[in-house]
Design a protein around this motif. Structure first.
Motif, PDB file in Angstrom:
ATOM      1  N   PRO A   1       0.801  -1.237   0.000  1.00 29.43           N
ATOM      2  CA  PRO A   1       0.000   0.000   0.000  1.00 29.43           C
ATOM      3  C   PRO A   1       0.828   1.278   0.000  1.00 29.43           C
ATOM      4  O   PRO A   1       0.504   2.223  -0.724  1.00 29.43           O
ATOM      5  N   ASP A   2       1.878   1.322   0.807  1.00 35.26           N
ATOM      6  CA  ASP A   2       2.666   2.557   0.907  1.00 35.26           C
ATOM      7  C   ASP A   2       3.474   2.827  -0.352  1.00 35.26           C
ATOM      8  O   ASP A   2       3.899   3.965  -0.587  1.00 35.26           O
ATOM      9  N   GLN A   3       3.691   1.815  -1.162  1.00 40.82           N
ATOM     10  CA  GLN A   3       4.436   1.973  -2.406  1.00 40.82           C
ATOM     11  C   GLN A   3       3.514   2.116  -3.615  1.00 40.82           C
ATOM     12  O   GLN A   3       3.976   2.372  -4.725  1.00 40.82           O
ATOM     13  N   SER A   4       2.220   1.914  -3.405  1.00 44.11           N
ATOM     14  CA  SER A   4       1.214   2.007  -4.477  1.00 44.11           C
ATOM     15  C   SER A   4       1.482   1.014  -5.602  1.00 44.11           C
ATOM     16  O   SER A   4       1.238   1.296  -6.776  1.00 44.11           O
ATOM     17  N   VAL A   5       1.986  -0.165  -5.251  1.00 41.67           N
ATOM     18  CA  VAL A   5       2.288  -1.183  -6.250  1.00 41.67           C
ATOM     19  C   VAL A   5       1.795  -2.539  -5.775  1.00 41.67           C
ATOM     20  O   VAL A   5       1.518  -2.750  -4.587  1.00 41.67           O
ATOM     21  N   ILE A   6       1.685  -3.472  -6.732  1.00 38.91           N
ATOM     22  CA  ILE A   6       1.486  -4.881  -6.413  1.00 38.91           C
ATOM     23  C   ILE A   6       2.647  -5.654  -7.024  1.00 38.91           C
ATOM     24  O   ILE A   6       3.264  -5.202  -7.998  1.00 38.91           O
ATOM     25  N   VAL A   7       2.960  -6.804  -6.447  1.00 39.35           N
ATOM     26  CA  VAL A   7       4.064  -7.611  -6.960  1.00 39.35           C
ATOM     27  C   VAL A   7       3.622  -9.058  -7.103  1.00 39.35           C
ATOM     28  O   VAL A   7       2.699  -9.525  -6.423  1.00 39.35           O
ATOM     29  N   ARG A   8       4.305  -9.739  -8.005  1.00 44.17           N
ATOM     30  CA  ARG A   8       4.131 -11.175  -8.168  1.00 44.17           C
ATOM     31  C   ARG A   8       5.494 -11.820  -7.923  1.00 44.17           C
ATOM     32  O   ARG A   8       6.490 -11.437  -8.536  1.00 44.17           O
ATOM     33  N   VAL A   9       5.519 -12.787  -7.008  1.00 45.85           N
ATOM     34  CA  VAL A   9       6.767 -13.432  -6.606  1.00 45.85           C
ATOM     35  C   VAL A   9       6.689 -14.911  -6.957  1.00 45.85           C
ATOM     36  O   VAL A   9       5.689 -15.581  -6.651  1.00 45.85           O
ATOM     37  N   SER A  10       7.722 -15.420  -7.597  1.00 47.76           N
ATOM     38  CA  SER A  10       7.746 -16.817  -8.027  1.00 47.76           C
ATOM     39  C   SER A  10       7.990 -17.752  -6.850  1.00 47.76           C
ATOM     40  O   SER A  10       8.354 -17.324  -5.749  1.00 47.76           O
ATOM     41  N   THR A  11       7.821 -19.043  -7.076  1.00 48.40           N
ATOM     42  CA  THR A  11       7.981 -20.034  -6.017  1.00 48.40           C
ATOM     43  C   THR A  11       9.406 -20.104  -5.480  1.00 48.40           C
ATOM     44  O   THR A  11       9.621 -20.573  -4.374  1.00 48.40           O
ATOM     45  N   ASP A  12      10.373 -19.643  -6.281  1.00 52.39           N
ATOM     46  CA  ASP A  12      11.747 -19.630  -5.792  1.00 52.39           C
ATOM     47  C   ASP A  12      12.162 -18.274  -5.233  1.00 52.39           C
ATOM     48  O   ASP A  12      13.343 -18.023  -4.999  1.00 52.39           O
ATOM     49  N   GLY A  13      11.175 -17.386  -5.013  1.00 49.87           N
ATOM     50  CA  GLY A  13      11.461 -16.144  -4.318  1.00 49.87           C
ATOM     51  C   GLY A  13      11.914 -14.982  -5.171  1.00 49.87           C
ATOM     52  O   GLY A  13      12.442 -14.001  -4.641  1.00 49.87           O
ATOM     53  N   LEU A  14      11.700 -15.049  -6.475  1.00 48.25           N
ATOM     54  CA  LEU A  14      12.082 -13.946  -7.358  1.00 48.25           C
ATOM     55  C   LEU A  14      10.884 -13.051  -7.646  1.00 48.25           C
ATOM     56  O   LEU A  14       9.790 -13.541  -7.930  1.00 48.25           O
ATOM     57  N   VAL A  15      11.081 -11.742  -7.568  1.00 45.26           N
ATOM     58  CA  VAL A  15      10.032 -10.804  -7.930  1.00 45.26           C
ATOM     59  C   VAL A  15       9.973 -10.740  -9.454  1.00 45.26           C
ATOM     60  O   VAL A  15      10.822 -10.120 -10.093  1.00 45.26           O
ATOM     61  N   VAL A  16       8.996 -11.399 -10.032  1.00 43.75           N
ATOM     62  CA  VAL A  16       8.917 -11.509 -11.491  1.00 43.75           C
ATOM     63  C   VAL A  16       8.075 -10.408 -12.116  1.00 43.75           C
ATOM     64  O   VAL A  16       8.142 -10.177 -13.324  1.00 43.75           O
ATOM     65  N   ARG A  17       7.271  -9.709 -11.304  1.00 48.14           N
ATOM     66  CA  ARG A  17       6.464  -8.634 -11.862  1.00 48.14           C
ATOM     67  C   ARG A  17       6.183  -7.605 -10.774  1.00 48.14           C
ATOM     68  O   ARG A  17       5.933  -7.950  -9.618  1.00 48.14           O
ATOM     69  N   ARG A  18       6.241  -6.357 -11.166  1.00 51.69           N
ATOM     70  CA  ARG A  18       5.910  -5.238 -10.273  1.00 51.69           C
ATOM     71  C   ARG A  18       5.047  -4.269 -11.077  1.00 51.69           C
ATOM     72  O   ARG A  18       5.498  -3.731 -12.081  1.00 51.69           O
ATOM     73  N   LEU A  19       3.809  -4.083 -10.651  1.00 50.78           N
ATOM     74  CA  LEU A  19       2.867  -3.237 -11.380  1.00 50.78           C
ATOM     75  C   LEU A  19       2.523  -2.023 -10.525  1.00 50.78           C
ATOM     76  O   LEU A  19       2.045  -2.159  -9.401  1.00 50.78           O
TER      77      LEU A  19
END
Length: 415
Positions: free
Chosen positions: A381-399
């Motif tokens: 919320p404080d960053q105004s973004v959502i993220v998608r994190v893979s099963t191995d812990g990598l941030v694969v998407r930041r919207l």
């Protein structure tokens, strides 16, 4: 007089230059760069919907759309010339999980593609992530690849939580400061409103009984069907029921009673089954395989594991700074925790053993697991973004582009 002639010529020349750069087909145009504008590839289930802005101009025939995947060696023409007034194209039959790259060109009278094209990428899939933006008062459907917002539904006061019926795809929204819960059918666009509540916050959907439990901070627990009809009597009084989850095995609901430092379990008929002490519980998630409940405590800075017998707390895991969201990946035996104060997603196995931490996620709050891939979606919320994190812990998407995303839920989609 003669001294003014060169100045006038320069002004006229500057004016012409400005008009040329306002031309959408001019490569020097700072907005379009000479290519089509507003181009987006919106991933869906077995399809990609292409969007762009219509345009008109002398000699313009329309648009050419090309596509390339890992199965192609070159970009291939998707359709014949699309007219200048067109603003979209549906690419049906796209293979889920495969990255599709698109290029859109202007086509002029000579039939050639005008450089430069505009490009976008989409990876279709079945999942439908949903988020609520408390700042904007909206419900947003995110594309399965997390690259774009696919649809926006407005008219909410200040939504704080969202949940999805995995069987029907109905979306439940807790409009906390609007004192209501809304149920959206994405297929028809029809919304059923459940007004007259206090401050609804916790949502727990039972997709088999077709009932959703609503924890209201005014001290009540409700159950409603998708048509907005109450199911059973209201359970009260409760002291700040801010988290809830359904045990799909016996249809019971587990409730975090934060104000009383209790964890309670109620039967489908609303009878109290169990009641154990737990320091200021925040959120709860239930492992559908082991039936164990995993409970966070923001103030207590812990994660607790409760067995199906609900007789005691069998494990308390310390070491957090302020955990809020918790989600279980039952297929892979992983428990995800959002440590909002530490700005981390923390992954454990079923024994409670730490697997890894994903840092650099300030204010990460609510989370939801995508069952098929095992990826976790989270709101910051404080960053105004959502993220998608893979099963191995990598941030694969930041919207980005949100105001205050507060809740997230992933609809796994229909097979």
């Amino acid at each position: 007089m003669r001294a003014g002639v060169p100045l006038l010529a320069l002004l006229l020349l500057a004016g012409c230059s400005h008009r040329e750069r306002a031309n959408p087909f001019d490569p020097r145009n700072p907005i379009t760069r000479g290519g089509p504008s507003g181009f987006e590839a919106i991933a869906g289930d077995g399809r990609v919907d292409l969007r762009w802005n219509p345009v008109s101009g002398t000699g313009l025939l329309g648009f050419h759309l090309y596509r390339r995947t890992a199965l192609d060696t070159v970009y291939r023409l998707v359709s014949n010339v699309l007219p200048p007034a067109s603003s979209g194209y549906a690419d049906l039959g796209a293979l889920n999980g495969l990255e599709h790259r698109y290029r859109l060109y202007f086509v002029f009278a000579d039939g050639s593609d005008r450089q430069p094209p505009v490009e976008d990428v989409a990876t279709p899939g079945r999942a439908r992530p949903w988020i609520v933006d408390g700042g904007r008062g909206t419900l947003e459907r995110i594309t399965p690849d997390g690259r774009h917002v696919a649809a926006t539904y407005s008219g909410y006061g200040s939504p704080t939580e969202v949940a999805v019926d995995s069987v029907t795809g109905h979306v439940w929204v807790a409009d906390s400061f609007g004192g209501r819960v809304a149920v959206l059918d994405p297929g028809t666009g029809v919304t059923v409103n459940i007004p007259g509540l206090g401050t609804p916050s916790a949502l727990a959907v039972d997709p088999l009984d077709r009932v959703t439990w609503i924890g209201d901070e005014s001290g009540k627990l409700y159950a409603f069907d998708p048509n907005g009809n109450p199911s059973g009597n209201t359970i009260e009084p409760l002291n700040l029921p801010i988290g809830a989850a359904v045990d799909v095995f016996d249809r019971s609901v587990v409730v975090c009673e934060r104000g009383a430092s209790r964890l309670k379990r109620f039967a489908p008929d609303h009878a109290l089954l169990d009641d154990i002490p737990l320091d200021r519980p925040s959120r709860v998630a239930i492992d559908s395989v082991t039936r164990r409940a995993w409970v966070t405590s923001f103030e207590g800075r812990t994660l607790s594991r409760v067995p199906p017998s609900f007789t005691t707390i069998e494990q308390t895991i310390p070491g957090f700074q302020g955990p809020v969201g918790v989600a279980v990946d039952a297929k892979r035996g992983r428990i995800w925790v959002a440590d909002a104060v530490a700005g981390q997603l923390v992954a454990f196995d079923r024994s409670g053993t730490l697997q890894f931490r994903v840092s650099g996620l300030p204010s990460v709050r609510e989370i939801s697991v995508e069952p098929e891939s095992g990826d976790v979606w989270a709101v910051l919320p404080d960053q105004s973004v959502i993220v998608r994190v893979s099963t191995d812990g990598l941030v694969v998407r930041r919207l980005s582009g949100f105001d205050q995303p507060l809740g997230v839920a992933v609809d796994p989609g229909r097979p």
